[in-house]
Motif scaffolding. Structure first.
Motif, PDB file in Angstrom:
ATOM      1  N   ASP A 134      23.010  42.171  35.159  1.00  0.00           N
ATOM      2  CA  ASP A 134      22.961  42.299  36.614  1.00  0.00           C
ATOM      3  C   ASP A 134      24.339  42.078  37.233  1.00  0.00           C
ATOM      4  OD1 ASP A 134      20.296  42.986  36.859  1.00  0.00           O
ATOM      5  OD2 ASP A 134      19.597  40.955  37.286  1.00  0.00           O
ATOM      6  N   ILE A 135      25.025  41.016  36.849  1.00  0.00           N
ATOM      7  CA  ILE A 135      26.313  40.748  37.493  1.00  0.00           C
ATOM      8  C   ILE A 135      27.384  41.736  37.043  1.00  0.00           C
ATOM      9  CG2 ILE A 135      25.802  38.325  37.940  1.00  0.00           C
ATOM     10  CD1 ILE A 135      27.486  37.537  35.534  1.00  0.00           C
ATOM     11  N   ARG A 136      27.183  42.384  35.906  1.00  0.00           N
ATOM     12  CA  ARG A 136      28.094  43.462  35.504  1.00  0.00           C
ATOM     13  C   ARG A 136      27.895  44.711  36.364  1.00  0.00           C
ATOM     14  NH1 ARG A 136      27.690  44.021  28.916  1.00  0.00           N
ATOM     15  NH2 ARG A 136      29.304  42.511  28.300  1.00  0.00           N
ATOM     16  N   ARG A 137      26.645  45.056  36.637  1.00  0.00           N
ATOM     17  CA  ARG A 137      26.371  46.331  37.309  1.00  0.00           C
ATOM     18  C   ARG A 137      26.485  46.236  38.825  1.00  0.00           C
ATOM     19  NH1 ARG A 137      21.272  46.753  39.561  1.00  0.00           N
ATOM     20  NH2 ARG A 137      19.838  45.050  39.034  1.00  0.00           N
ATOM     21  N   TRP A 138      26.214  45.061  39.402  1.00  0.00           N
ATOM     22  CA  TRP A 138      26.292  44.913  40.852  1.00  0.00           C
ATOM     23  C   TRP A 138      27.733  45.074  41.329  1.00  0.00           C
ATOM     24  CZ3 TRP A 138      23.097  39.782  40.745  1.00  0.00           C
ATOM     25  CH2 TRP A 138      21.727  40.088  40.751  1.00  0.00           C
ATOM     26  N   LYS A 139      27.887  45.719  42.456  1.00  0.00           N
ATOM     27  CA  LYS A 139      29.194  45.840  43.106  1.00  0.00           C
ATOM     28  C   LYS A 139      29.215  44.968  44.363  1.00  0.00           C
ATOM     29  CE  LYS A 139      30.576  49.236  40.369  1.00  0.00           C
ATOM     30  NZ  LYS A 139      29.312  49.563  39.679  1.00  0.00           N
ATOM     31  N   ASP A 140      30.374  44.370  44.648  1.00  0.00           N
ATOM     32  CA  ASP A 140      30.508  43.592  45.878  1.00  0.00           C
ATOM     33  C   ASP A 140      30.859  44.521  47.042  1.00  0.00           C
ATOM     34  OD1 ASP A 140      33.253  44.162  45.697  1.00  0.00           O
ATOM     35  OD2 ASP A 140      33.743  42.212  44.830  1.00  0.00           O
ATOM     36  N   GLU A 141      31.111  43.951  48.189  1.00  0.00           N
ATOM     37  CA  GLU A 141      31.371  44.765  49.381  1.00  0.00           C
ATOM     38  C   GLU A 141      32.656  45.574  49.253  1.00  0.00           C
ATOM     39  OE1 GLU A 141      30.405  42.747  53.242  1.00  0.00           O
ATOM     40  OE2 GLU A 141      29.830  41.107  51.912  1.00  0.00           O
ATOM     41  N   GLY A 142      33.525  45.180  48.351  1.00  0.00           N
ATOM     42  CA  GLY A 142      34.750  45.939  48.108  1.00  0.00           C
ATOM     43  C   GLY A 142      34.620  46.946  46.984  1.00  0.00           C
ATOM     44  N   GLY A 143      33.420  47.066  46.410  1.00  0.00           N
ATOM     45  CA  GLY A 143      33.182  48.038  45.349  1.00  0.00           C
ATOM     46  C   GLY A 143      33.534  47.554  43.960  1.00  0.00           C
ATOM     47  N   GLN A 144      33.827  46.251  43.800  1.00  0.00           N
ATOM     48  CA  GLN A 144      34.180  45.704  42.494  1.00  0.00           C
ATOM     49  C   GLN A 144      32.967  45.047  41.832  1.00  0.00           C
ATOM     50  OE1 GLN A 144      37.288  46.050  40.984  1.00  0.00           O
ATOM     51  NE2 GLN A 144      37.447  47.473  42.721  1.00  0.00           N
ATOM     52  N   PRO A 145      32.885  45.082  40.486  1.00  0.00           N
ATOM     53  CA  PRO A 145      31.779  44.407  39.811  1.00  0.00           C
ATOM     54  C   PRO A 145      31.720  42.926  40.190  1.00  0.00           C
ATOM     55  CG  PRO A 145      32.952  45.822  38.281  1.00  0.00           C
ATOM     56  CD  PRO A 145      33.772  45.783  39.541  1.00  0.00           C
ATOM     57  N   VAL A 146      30.510  42.441  40.462  1.00  0.00           N
ATOM     58  CA  VAL A 146      30.338  41.054  40.892  1.00  0.00           C
ATOM     59  C   VAL A 146      30.847  40.080  39.838  1.00  0.00           C
ATOM     60  CG1 VAL A 146      28.566  39.305  41.366  1.00  0.00           C
ATOM     61  CG2 VAL A 146      28.467  41.532  42.507  1.00  0.00           C
ATOM     62  N   ILE A 147      30.713  40.434  38.565  1.00  0.00           N
ATOM     63  CA  ILE A 147      31.160  39.541  37.498  1.00  0.00           C
ATOM     64  C   ILE A 147      32.640  39.214  37.626  1.00  0.00           C
ATOM     65  CG2 ILE A 147      31.671  41.401  35.856  1.00  0.00           C
ATOM     66  CD1 ILE A 147      30.582  39.580  33.639  1.00  0.00           C
ATOM     67  N   ASN A 148      33.425  40.120  38.200  1.00  0.00           N
ATOM     68  CA  ASN A 148      34.865  39.898  38.321  1.00  0.00           C
ATOM     69  C   ASN A 148      35.199  38.708  39.194  1.00  0.00           C
ATOM     70  OD1 ASN A 148      34.890  42.271  36.878  1.00  0.00           O
ATOM     71  ND2 ASN A 148      36.094  43.440  38.362  1.00  0.00           N
ATOM     72  N   SER A 149      34.329  38.377  40.150  1.00  0.00           N
ATOM     73  CA  SER A 149      34.602  37.238  41.033  1.00  0.00           C
ATOM     74  C   SER A 149      33.929  35.955  40.552  1.00  0.00           C
ATOM     75  CB  SER A 149      34.129  37.552  42.458  1.00  0.00           C
ATOM     76  OG  SER A 149      32.727  37.780  42.494  1.00  0.00           O
ATOM     77  N   ILE A 150      33.049  36.067  39.545  1.00  0.00           N
ATOM     78  CA  ILE A 150      32.384  34.882  38.983  1.00  0.00           C
ATOM     79  C   ILE A 150      33.215  34.288  37.856  1.00  0.00           C
ATOM     80  CG2 ILE A 150      30.346  34.112  37.697  1.00  0.00           C
ATOM     81  CD1 ILE A 150      28.704  36.129  39.304  1.00  0.00           C
ATOM     82  N   PHE A 151      33.780  35.157  37.006  1.00  0.00           N
ATOM     83  CA  PHE A 151      34.579  34.719  35.869  1.00  0.00           C
ATOM     84  C   PHE A 151      36.047  35.064  36.077  1.00  0.00           C
ATOM     85  CE2 PHE A 151      30.469  35.279  33.374  1.00  0.00           C
ATOM     86  CZ  PHE A 151      30.183  33.919  33.399  1.00  0.00           C
ATOM     87  N   GLY A 152      36.864  34.695  35.115  1.00  0.00           N
ATOM     88  CA  GLY A 152      38.305  34.794  35.265  1.00  0.00           C
ATOM     89  C   GLY A 152      38.859  33.463  35.739  1.00  0.00           C
ATOM     90  N   PRO A 153      40.165  33.251  35.642  1.00  0.00           N
ATOM     91  CA  PRO A 153      40.758  31.942  35.987  1.00  0.00           C
ATOM     92  C   PRO A 153      40.489  31.510  37.419  1.00  0.00           C
ATOM     93  CG  PRO A 153      42.449  33.641  35.700  1.00  0.00           C
ATOM     94  CD  PRO A 153      41.181  34.224  35.193  1.00  0.00           C
ATOM     95  N   ASN A 154      40.264  32.454  38.323  1.00  0.00           N
ATOM     96  CA  ASN A 154      39.961  32.124  39.714  1.00  0.00           C
ATOM     97  C   ASN A 154      38.512  32.415  40.082  1.00  0.00           C
ATOM     98  OD1 ASN A 154      42.679  31.345  40.440  1.00  0.00           O
ATOM     99  ND2 ASN A 154      43.195  33.523  40.270  1.00  0.00           N
ATOM    100  N   GLY A 155      37.661  32.619  39.076  1.00  0.00           N
ATOM    101  CA  GLY A 155      36.261  32.925  39.335  1.00  0.00           C
ATOM    102  C   GLY A 155      35.511  31.754  39.937  1.00  0.00           C
ATOM    103  N   SER A 156      34.485  32.052  40.710  1.00  0.00           N
ATOM    104  CA  SER A 156      33.742  30.996  41.403  1.00  0.00           C
ATOM    105  C   SER A 156      33.063  30.048  40.432  1.00  0.00           C
ATOM    106  CB  SER A 156      32.706  31.630  42.341  1.00  0.00           C
ATOM    107  OG  SER A 156      31.804  32.463  41.614  1.00  0.00           O
ATOM    108  N   PHE A 157      32.534  30.564  39.326  1.00  0.00           N
ATOM    109  CA  PHE A 157      31.875  29.712  38.336  1.00  0.00           C
ATOM    110  C   PHE A 157      32.886  28.812  37.648  1.00  0.00           C
ATOM    111  CE2 PHE A 157      30.193  29.133  33.940  1.00  0.00           C
ATOM    112  CZ  PHE A 157      29.040  28.438  34.245  1.00  0.00           C
TER     113      PHE A 157
END
Length: 520
Positions: free
Chosen positions: A441-464
């Motif tokens: 789900d978080i891979r396929r969902w896009k945020d309001e900017g059109g980016q995969p939601v997973i990109n904002s959850i993970f990564g060094p600055n991800g919310s999680f």
């Protein structure tokens, strides 16, 4: 002990997992493309035998990967048990390399299963049997093949699309595009929908078999993954209005060990406990249970997931989804104070949905508890999501309310636009947590900017990652650092949105299969 003909066929021997996916003997050598079925009983028995291959009956390889890829690599779970099982930790912490043995085993097993479906389809097509019965068997087989290709495409993107039996020397395959694979899955499912009976038309011993509603529900999910919102809405509504399924009255009833193929269940993977076949059974009640309860201690829910329930005041689903240290286990009066053994657990939380009450356990820890793959609440949320994406707030809110009202939660009927979309997405997390959908789900969902939601959850600055490393005060997760607290920090957008193609498959194809971006 459980029912149904095909479960007993789960004892079919499996081949080695050390070769290319075409360089394999079929499981047990029992189904060949040249097989000639002379009677309906032969064709039916062969079809039922193939059901065993949707989960491969392999404790030590691919059942494990299903939980890793669906939940433990998401914000819903830690790997658990102090971060053991290094090859699985690679996936959950996004350090996965293409040589990972479990990754390769999953790829090979799926293609071995597809071989079986293709071979059996060819045999049934040639059988001199009643045409109506033949078409139903072919519908079941095409659903199973679609199920497998859906698993492949959502994990790896475009993959080799093999639609007939091939020999080990047919080494000319290359990757189809993701669109081509999804189109083929859709084609198989539409074919199945046209010939399969409703669930109610099956006898009580055949409820495990694929129904028209199962094919429709999987098709609706495929349409969500491909952002075909109007079709997803239409097909989901057909399942909802078809009358074959109803929500369980109580959320906890879904998870009762005796509730096989219940009124909410659309399709579930069957398991069997038999003492003479020690490798049969569902791995998750063992792998995902605390050592104090006879389990292995892996796949432990996160405090981030628990917070999502608390934010909604959702005590019913919290208690039926997450077992917590020193709390009573809901539904098991024999366990009034659960001992998670925090010293051996990353989060001191475990999965209640797969828990076996103490009075129902078997001597060898191999359990008949099924894995519910599709259920009606999921379809309601598919309908809600598709409607919200079409900016049809009325239908979206009506389906959302169906799911929330069961657990005594109100629905805000003023929601529209992105506020409604976020509410539906959050509801999918709460309703379906630990069932295998979260990562996808978080891979396929896009945020309001059109980016995969997973990109904002993970990564060094991800919310999680920020929550765990900067905000969380959880007494268990922040002190048990044998599994690193920065899980997901190594995620790279554009690379880790898919898994790598196993290196051995690229070599075996003589370079015709190309690696996913970022893994070279």
């Amino acid at each position: 002990m459980k029912r149904s003909a095909y479960i007993l066929l789960l004892a079919v021997a499996l081949g080695s997992c050390k070769k290319s996916f075409l360089d394999q003997d079929p499981y047990g050598g029992t189904i060949q493309s040249s097989t000639y079925y002379s009677t309906l009983d032969e064709a039916r028995s062969a079809t039922l035998a193939t059901y065993a291959y949707i989960d491969y009956n392999d404790w030590w390889q691919t059942q494990w990967w299903r939980q890793v890829s669906g939940e433990a690599a998401s914000d819903n779970e830690w790997m658990g048990l102090n971060g053991g099982q290094p090859t699985a930790v690679q996936a959950t912490h996004y350090t996965l390399n293409p040589e990972n043995d479990r990754l390769e085993a999953q790829w090979i097993m799926i293609y071995k299963s597809i071989y079986q479906f293709n071979a059996t389809i060819e045999g049934v097509q040639k059988a001199p049997i009643d045409e109506t019965a033949k078409q139903q068997l072919l519908g079941e087989l095409k659903f199973l093949r679609a199920f497998s290709y859906f698993d492949l495409v959502r994990n790896w993107g475009g993959v080799p699309l093999i639609t007939k039996t091939l020999g080990p020397k047919d080494n000319t395959y290359e990757r189809a595009s993701a669109k081509e694979v999804y189109d083929f899955v859709r084609q198989d499912l539409n074919s199945a929908i046209g010939v399969l009976p409703n669930k109610a038309q099956y006898s009580s011993t055949d409820k495990f078999r694929v129904s028209k509603g199962a094919a429709q529900a999987l098709l609706a999910k495929v349409d969500l993954y491909t952002e075909n919102w109007a079709e997803a809405q239409t097909v989901a509504a057909q399942v909802i209005n078809g009358g074959d399924y109803t929500l369980e009255t109580a959320f906890g009833d879904i998870w009762k060990g005796s509730n096989f193929n219940g009124k909410e269940s659309i399709f579930e993977i069957q398991y069997q406990y038999l003492t003479q076949y020690p490798n049969l059974g569902n791995i998750f009640p063992v792998a995902s249970m605390a050592g104090t309860e006879g389990g292995w201690g892996y796949f432990t829910p996160t405090s981030d997931l628990e917070n999502a329930y608390r934010d909604q005041g959702d005590s019913i689903r919290l208690n039926w989804t997450i077992m917590r240290h020193n709390f009573p286990v809901v539904g098991d009066p024999a366990n009034p104070s659960f001992n998670a053994n925090p010293a051996q657990s990353k989060s001191a939380r475990f999965n209640r949905k797969i828990y076996i009450p103490r009075g129902e356990r078997t001597p060898n820890n191999r359990y008949s508890k099924d894995h519910i793959y599709l259920r009606l609440a999921d379809v309601y949320l598919m309908h809600a999501e598709a409607s919200a994406m079409l900016q049809q707030s009325g239908p979206a809110l009506a389906s959302l309310e169906k799911v929330r009202s069961r657990v005594n939660l109100p629905t805000d009927h003023t929601l529209t636009g992105w506020a409604l979309i976020r509410a539906v997405r959050n509801e999918r997390r709460l309703e379906l947590a630990l069932e295998g959908d979260r990562l996808y789900d978080i891979r396929r969902w896009k945020d309001e900017g059109g980016q995969p939601v997973i990109n904002s959850i993970f990564g060094p600055n991800g919310s999680f990652v920020k929550y765990n490393t900067q905000v969380s005060k959880d007494p268990y997760e922040t002190t048990n650092l044998n599994e690193p607290q920065d899980k997901g920090a190594k995620f790279r957008a554009g690379t880790h949105n898919l898994w790598p193609i196993p290196t051995k498959e690229i070599i075996a194809s003589e370079g015709r299969i190309k690696q996913n971006p970022g893994y070279n």
